[in-house]
Design an enzyme around this catalytic site. Structure first.
Site, short mmCIF file in Angstrom:
data_model
loop_
_atom_site.label_atom_id
_atom_site.label_comp_id
_atom_site.label_asym_id
_atom_site.label_seq_id
_atom_site.Cartn_x
_atom_site.Cartn_y
_atom_site.Cartn_z
N GLY A 132 0.83 -1.21 0.00
CA GLY A 132 0.00 0.00 0.00
C GLY A 132 0.87 1.25 0.00
O GLY A 132 0.98 1.94 1.02
N GLU A 248 12.60 -4.39 -5.12
CA GLU A 248 11.65 -4.48 -6.22
C GLU A 248 12.33 -4.31 -7.57
O GLU A 248 12.07 -5.05 -8.51
CB GLU A 248 10.57 -3.40 -6.06
CG GLU A 248 9.51 -3.47 -7.18
CD GLU A 248 8.48 -2.35 -7.11
OE1 GLU A 248 8.75 -1.34 -6.43
OE2 GLU A 248 7.42 -2.51 -7.73
#
Lengths: 398, 378, 398, 378
Positions: A132, A248
């Site tokens: 989020g 990531e």
């Protein structure tokens, strides 16, 4: 948790080999990992068995501490294990954001209690995590984050809206950035965890141009987050997020590798365009551009290999900074060439009249447009290269 | 922008007003989401026909206005801006041009008035594989008594699902690839032995594969000279290519303007993203390509109107340039909008899909580079 | 000075036709204007005669006022004259910065005395002008101008250095920007004229990468410039310079047109590469790129024609802003393709072993690199398009 | 940067030190301005030879160090940075590789030691027209008594003016374009009937056209198997292409670094021009291409050292990529330097000229795209 205490790599390799021979179900050998569909997992009995065995062994997270269920292996042992798995045709049955991003971050910054609670389920592939971070109107720019977390004594009360929540509709838990101080920008952000079943959490899948819905909008209305779920210091979320995002970036340029199911461009062109008498593709303009893209892919792959070697050898690798832009650029060009080869069959959407491969080419092309946007957009990557690597001054005017 | 006559300026303004107000992109989206089987909104098409748009290329004595290709280009550009889907290109440009260029008086009298009125939707059925190759005709027309019987298939026929009249290229002699031995036939949509399979395309336009299983036709169905159909077809295709290039120019222009507007309003890192010089220069590049494309499109339409021998060369130039520019602009539209441009709810994806579909139709950039070089003798 | 007073264009056309028939030497017909070499003019008797006659008639500057020796023609008459000259194969024997840039500017802003003194010699092609704007370290950025002009009562004393003085070694006079107020930037600049033979003026030709020396460095040491040679108000030179530069920009994209002597790429390739059995260039990759460049040139030419038409019809033409970047880009690509076609013969420098055309290709390629730098660099043009045409905000950060 | 052995790292550091300090671009400029007839500075070449560089690819029993291609690549990259002109590529890479790959023991014993010592300058004489086409051999080798006589010409022979030994591809059977029937010959520079015409190139390297008017050779002049010379030549050319790509990588790297330095110091409109985002992104693009190029060059050299069957494919990849990147960087070097980069006194023009000359040598990008596709079977 691991049976290997000694440094003897050969001994470990032998043991891994034996364990795999005994535990990896022969029926799963060779094929691609079948368990990574975006939706809920539906596993065959053999797949379930394999997942269970890897969970018990901790080898899905081979270098994580044995204390939390990880494999407790050294980096060298983990590499040997991977090689043995490749040889055997075995795959890692665990995946996702918990494994790739949150887990390594928690191991670095979380409290003992948090690690004990959240790491083992990740190791065992029992909990799906979503992220989020992004908010509507914020995009690449996390500093303007608006989702607020009010201090209510033993808990935070969270209100706001998140977007681009990858797999939000299937996730069990969420790691989330919230604003805990409105007076400061980066220094007013905290990093919290919450259960997606908490009252007030609502997800709405977003349909993309490719027709798929891999992301959700996530609405947070008076969501109660216990204080024990704050990771790191209050208002210290920004640094944690940066650390997490480093995990990531490495993943996305991998998209540049064609999936095994994809036919190479030249093979596709042989079918749709044919060869001339000399054995060359019959459309030479197209042939030259296919060759150029193959060469770009080759150069990219050699660079990825070089970066890996340099990183392993401990030298700093400037090459790593260019992998994302080079890979995504080449991948998007490849997807466009694939459409060009297919002609009108390259704009099919669904139904009769098209082969599966043709329809997949269209969806792949559309989905691939995101690769230059997410995970640090092409522009952000260029800024990073020019400033951090080349040392050019901050932009001011033009 | 070309220098327009007063008539043309009025036509353009009318088209702009209708497209932007009555038929914006939202209308295309509604049509798409309703699953309209024809790939266009019949009500909108009736309005277009009532405004006389289907007859712009048709002589006055056959119910048209004979305004010419530059005028038709204005309509296609303005409706292209809002992605309006209609049979305008297939019927009122491609098929009407073929009939006008090659039809007998009787054929013209029979078909042109209803095409001009929008009552007949006509189309060209040219390609037999996914890649544009108008000389690769395998569909056979066999002599049978006083007429012919057609055997074979055409693929990706524009408006193929709903067309009332198909102009079909068939082989009466020679082998696939020969430019000699091709004959054009007028085939009514309800002919016995003709079947269709609707195709679902990414840009949601109407298209179908059409199958001919012994379709029987009289000699009066032959359009132009038997065996010499390729020259006529090529000439008609150039008119369709020019028209499609105009539509692509319009679509690319609106995609560009929407993107520039976004650059002026979207804030990131505390700045309007339009203040980032790297994006400014990319926007400037797009503007340059659009201006260059406009010149090629307008020159092609004017050359066709003037009967210039340069029309084939120009048509290939315009189609290639429009394809290149529309791809550039629609890709940048997605990239510069970032995540929001990836969502189906945003228009960027619609322009992106239309760009690739229009590119593949009637020959893409490589096809036209090759044709340009051939026409130039190298 | 002109014999035509009436508005009757046809009558004028007839008269121009007759005058040309009588006055343009038949020996000069058709050929390219032979008088524009960069060095000192060496004219044949017929060329001298033609120059003399055009000077007397004022038709080298057809729309300039007859009072200063110009043609005194209307714009429509001037167009008709040009058409008649094209038909006859006649050329304008006058050229240069005086004619193209300084003259039109003086007519707008200079005093009566200045016009009377400087315009007639320009009309007659008797004085060569050079431009003293650029300075070392200033480039595209004229505001940081450092050449100083001190007020010494009846004259200025000028000290400083100019660079990129086009044709400075052949020039008679110079129009020059000097700083007359060091406290202000743009508002401290004045526009002056001086004779290049004034003591203290020294020019030094600069050799370029192409081997040619079309520009000079110009050193100004205690150069006396009479006050009567100040054009416009003191410290008002910036506005005059801007006006003058507008006359410059239109000229440069014309460079995109191949000189008549240049063989088209495809013809060159036919010779160096040959044709295949189907009559196509034997190297298809090269062929596709030649076609792409031809198409770019075609699109450019159509745009130039469209802009001309739109401008003549009085509508504003956005297309004009892109001509320079589009033309120079396409021209540089063409020059590079020419080298590629020539292979090793495309890197010849001089002497035996190379044809003239081969050597010219190399020099043309090198000289053409300047087209994206001078007259408003490619980057400056892009800034202008994005800000003035597209209305994007000032760059601030990135 | 590849992982180097300690030996290689020392070699690289030595080369870097020598090139940057003793042989910077200014040295090349002096050589050029002196009109050195050989296209290189013999004193500098002697120094290079004394450091053992000419023998890096030559076996130890023939006086070399046998360090391999990755090591030779380091030397070429470092000397490429400063545009150092020398016979290193033609003699110590191209010719030495051919001899080592195809020479008899006697031939190797005769020539390799003096090549390793830098005393013999050898070269390949391959092309007969301005465009690289190693199969287009028309130069005839006619049987004459116990040997051959050569008739014909080779063009653009690297170091052709000064070479002591030329390895010449000649036709002993078949027609130009046939890959069969080509034979390689070792021809001493002082052979009777051999004449040269020096060429003046934009990059000022030494090159010449070489004419063979009945040059008489014994059977012992045949290198490798008669009629099967193309395979050997192609293998040797790949080694030369890899070496040249390494040199180009070095030159492009230094051109890039000089440009980035300029961006950090040059002020315009009151700003460092390096702060303009459009230039930053273009610099980032160059950096990316350089990193990609480095990977291809190092992989090619390593593949040759390893005897990998991928070497031909990789050589074409590396040469094409290096050509593309060096063109991009040298063009941007001029553009970003603005007017000063246009002057002969600045180094930008030297890199620009070298880029195009290196591109044309041993096949440009299009040549290698075509070859790459052929090797991949399409």
């Amino acid at each position: 948790m691991t049976d290997v205490a000694a440094d003897d790599l050969d001994a470990f390799r032998g043991e891994a080999c034996a364990w795999l021979a005994e535990n990896f179900p022969a029926s799963l050998r060779g094929g691609q990992d079948p368990t990574r569909a975006p939706g809920p997992q539906v596993l065959t009995p053999d797949q379930t068995l394999w997942k269970q065995r890897m969970a018990d062994k901790g080898w899905a997270t081979p270098t994580w501490p044995a204390a939390y269920g990880g494999g407790g292996l050294s980096a060298a042992q983990a590499r040997a294990l991977q090689q043995e798995m490749d040889r055997t045709g075995a795959y890692n049955p665990m995946y996702g954001m918990g494994l790739m991003m949150l887990g390594p971050t928690l191991l670095e910054v979380a409290s003992e209690a948090q690690k004990a609670r959240h790491i083992p389920p990740i190791v065992r592939g029992e909990v799906r995590w979503c992220q989020g971070f992004s908010e509507p109107g914020a995009g690449s720019d996390l500093a303007s984050l608006a989702t607020r977390a009010e201090d209510r004594g033993d808990h935070f009360l969270v209100n706001g809206q998140k977007t681009w929540t990858s797999g939000g509709q299937y996730a069990d838990w969420c790691f989330c950035l919230v604003r805990t101080d409105t007076a400061r920008k980066h220094a007013g952000i905290s990093f919290v965890l919450f259960d997606m079943k908490t009252p007030g959490v609502e997800v709405r899948p977003m349909k993309l141009i490719s027709g798929a819905s891999p992301f959700c909008e996530t609405f947070l209305t008076d969501v109660v987050v216990p204080k024990e779920n704050l990771v790191g210091p209050l208002n210290g979320g920004w640094d944690i997020a940066k650390r997490l995002l480093q995990h990531e970036r490495t993943g996305i340029s991998g998209n540049a590798k064609p999936a095994a199911a994809d036919v190479p461009l030249a093979e596709l062109a042989k079918r749709y365009v044919g060869l001339d008498a000399a054995g060359r593709l019959a459309e030479p303009d197209l042939r030259a551009r296919i060759a150029a893209n193959d060469m770009a892919a080759h150069a990219f792959q050699l660079t990825a290999e070089r970066v890996l070697k340099e990183t392993k050898s401990g030298s700093p690798s400037a090459g790593s900074s260019i992998l994302k832009n080079a890979g995504t650029r080449m991948g998007q060009e490849r997807d466009e060439l694939r459409l060009e080869i297919l002609g009108m069959a390259g704009i099919g959407w669904e139904g009769e009249g098209f082969e599966d491969g043709e329809l997949r080419a269209v969806r792949t092309w559309l989905a691939g447009k995101a690769t230059t946007i997410y995970g640090g957009s092409q522009e952000v990557q260029s800024n990073i290269i020019s400033k951090r690597i080349l040392g050019l001054p901050e932009s001011t005017q033009g | 922008m070309a220098i327009l006559t007063e008539e043309q300026a009025m036509l353009r303004d009318m088209a702009k007003g209708w497209a932007q107000e009555k038929n914006p992109v939202a209308a295309f989206r509604r049509m798409r989401d309703s699953g309209a089987p024809l790939g266009y909104d019949p009500v909108a098409w009736r309005e277009m026909a009532q405004m006389g748009w289907a007859g712009v290329l048709i002589p006055e004595d056959h119910g048209g206005s004979d305004f010419g290709y530059l005028s038709m280009g204005l309509l296609l550009e303005e409706t292209g801006r809002t992605l309006t889907a209609s049979p305008l290109l297939a019927s009122a440009v491609a098929a009407a041009s073929t009939l006008r260029l090659g039809g007998s008086d009787a054929q013209k009298a029979k078909w042109l008035p209803t095409i001009a009125a929008g009552e007949t939707v006509a189309t060209l059925a040219v390609d037999e594989g996914p890649r544009h190759a108008p000389g690769q005709v395998a569909l056979r027309a066999e002599r049978a008594g006083d007429g012919y019987r057609l055997f074979g298939a055409k693929r990706f026929v524009l408006e193929g699902e709903g067309a009332d009249l198909l102009i079909v290229s068939a082989r009466t002699a020679g082998d696939p690839g020969d430019l000699e031995g091709i004959t054009l036939f007028l085939v009514p949509g309800d002919a016995a032995g003709l079947t269709r399979a609707r195709l679902s395309l990414a840009d949601c336009r109407g298209a179908a594969d059409v199958f001919f299983d012994g379709v029987a036709l009289g000699d009066d169905a032959v359009l132009g000279t038997p065996g010499e159909g390729f020259a006529l077809l090529d000439k008609a295709l150039d008119r369709a290519r020019a028209g499609l290039a105009a539509e692509m120019l319009g679509a690319a222009s609106q995609a560009f303007e929407a993107t520039v507007d976004y650059l002026k309003t979207r804030v990131q890192f505390g700045q309007l993203i339009g203040s980032f010089q790297a994006l400014q220069h990319r926007a400037g590049r797009m503007f340059m390509e659009l201006e260059l494309t406009r010149s090629t499109v307008e020159a092609t339409l004017a050359a066709i109107d003037a009967g210039s021998p340069d029309a084939p060369l120009l048509a290939s130039l315009a189609k290639a340039k429009a394809g290149e520019t529309f791809n550039l602009v629609s890709n940048e539209m997605v990239q510069m909008h970032g995540g929001i441009g990836m969502t189906d709810a945003h228009d960027a994806g619609l322009y992106l899909k239309r760009a690739r579909a229009a590119e593949a139709t009637f020959g893409g950039q490589a096809f036209h580079r090759d044709r340009y070089a051939r026409l130039k003798g190298y």
